[in-house]
Enzyme design. Structure first.
Site, PDB file in Angstrom:
ATOM      1  CE  LYS A  98      11.456  -1.318  -1.805  1.00 28.87           C
ATOM      2  NZ  LYS A  98      11.485  -2.515  -2.151  1.00 28.87           N
ATOM      3  NE  ARG A 122       4.849  -2.335  -1.664  1.00 32.50           N
ATOM      4  CZ  ARG A 122       6.365  -2.410  -0.905  1.00 32.50           C
ATOM      5  NH1 ARG A 122       6.254  -0.781  -0.655  1.00 32.50           N
ATOM      6  NH2 ARG A 122       6.866  -3.347  -0.157  1.00 32.50           N
TER       7      ARG A 122
HETATM    8  P1  AMP Z   1       7.544  -2.900   2.746  1.00 35.93           P
HETATM    9  O1  AMP Z   1       8.351  -2.467   4.242  1.00 35.93           O
HETATM   10  O2  AMP Z   1       7.761  -2.266   2.036  1.00 35.93           O
HETATM   11  O3  AMP Z   1       8.521  -3.742   2.718  1.00 35.93           O
HETATM   12  O4  AMP Z   1       5.956  -3.252   2.783  1.00 35.93           O
HETATM   13  C1  AMP Z   1       5.444  -3.778   3.799  1.00 35.93           C
HETATM   14  C2  AMP Z   1       3.913  -4.102   3.627  1.00 35.93           C
HETATM   15  O5  AMP Z   1       2.968  -3.332   4.176  1.00 35.93           O
HETATM   16  C3  AMP Z   1       3.836  -4.443   2.253  1.00 35.93           C
HETATM   17  O6  AMP Z   1       3.711  -6.094   2.038  1.00 35.93           O
HETATM   18  C4  AMP Z   1       2.084  -3.985   2.022  1.00 35.93           C
HETATM   19  O7  AMP Z   1       1.212  -4.632   2.367  1.00 35.93           O
HETATM   20  C5  AMP Z   1       2.144  -3.021   2.816  1.00 35.93           C
HETATM   21  N1  AMP Z   1       2.779  -1.508   1.812  1.00 35.93           N
HETATM   22  C6  AMP Z   1       3.853  -1.098   1.675  1.00 35.93           C
HETATM   23  N2  AMP Z   1       3.421   0.190   1.150  1.00 35.93           N
HETATM   24  C7  AMP Z   1       2.598  -0.055   0.330  1.00 35.93           C
HETATM   25  C8  AMP Z   1       1.854   1.063  -0.371  1.00 35.93           C
HETATM   26  N3  AMP Z   1       2.420   2.075  -1.375  1.00 35.93           N
HETATM   27  N4  AMP Z   1       0.655  -0.003  -1.389  1.00 35.93           N
HETATM   28  C9  AMP Z   1       0.745  -0.442  -0.702  1.00 35.93           C
HETATM   29  N5  AMP Z   1       0.259  -1.732   0.107  1.00 35.93           N
HETATM   30  C10 AMP Z   1       2.442  -1.242   0.978  1.00 35.93           C
END
Ligand code: AMP
Length: 221
Positions: A13, A88
């Protein structure tokens, strides 16, 4: 254009959103990047968020809903935006719909990057990024020219604390339980476009551009 990307961790993504934001000249709003910036600032809110992230869990909804409420209402989002990582879960998706209805800026399309589970773990654990400029590499699939050094700015590459092998399963479980139901949610709104995401990033990008073209043509009719 107002675009949302869905897909499990490691589906690419971030890479696709960055390319598309450059091409369309609209803002890329990545929840993970925004949260990591809060964590890096070392504020109490950042330290609290880090505990959830380092356990592979979601940060509480109210934090994300407030963060994106502010971003989406700001002038930088007026020409369009690309959402990456938010919403999410169903509660976040419903809050987003309510906010966008209020702003009269509904989503145009939701891309779902679809990829076989067995590819994700290697993609995630091999990921390295540059803390200085944000460039992302992979130790096998997209290595830097010089070991561990960013091609773009010479920074030393690091691994995200939640990209370690022992956390991948928890993150994928969280995705399956909480985020995957959004595929059906947006399909129900007739906004979903599924993209096979197991090939080369440039080929996947071409597929996304082709879908956007079809969409633009159908809007202009
Ligand atoms: P990502 O970089 O998108 O993989 O996000 C890293 C981490 O941030 C995730 O594993 C969650 O702990 C937190 N996170 C990211 N987006 C969200 C969201 N929309 N709601 C809650 N936690 C989030």
């Amino acid at each position: 254009m107002r675009i949302l990307f869905l897909g499990p961790p490691g589906s690419g993504k971030g890479t696709q959103c960055k390319k598309l934001a450059d091409k369309l000249k609209i803002v890329h709003l990545s929840s993970g990047d925004l949260l990591r910036a809060v964590v890096a600032a070392g504020t109490p809110a950042g330290l609290a968020a880090k505990q959830f992230m380092d356990a592979g869990n979601l940060v509480p909804d109210d934090v994300l809903i407030a963060m994106f409420g502010e971003k989406l209402s700001s002038p930088e989002s007026a020409p369009g935006f690309i959402l990456d990582g938010f919403p999410r879960n169903l509660k976040q998706a419903e809050s987003l719909d309510a906010l966008l209805a209020e702003l009269k800026t509904p989503l145009d399309v939701v891309f779902n990057l679809q990829i076989a589970d067995d590819l994700l773990s290697e993609r995630i654990t091999g990921r390295r990024s540059c803390p200085k400029c944000g460039a992302v590499y992979h130790v096998n699939f997209h290595p830097p020219k010089q070991d561990n050094i960013c091609d773009a700015c010479g920074g030393t590459l690091t691994q995200r604390s939640d990209d370690k092998a022992e956390l991948v399963k928890a993150r994928l479980d969280t995705y399956r339980k909480q985020t995957a139901p959004l595929i059906e949610y947006y399909d129900g709104q007739r906004k979903l476009q599924t993209i096979a995401a197991n090939g080369e990033p440039d080929d996947i990008f071409e597929k996304i551009l082709a879908e956007l073209k079809v969409l633009e043509n159908s809007h202009s009719k």
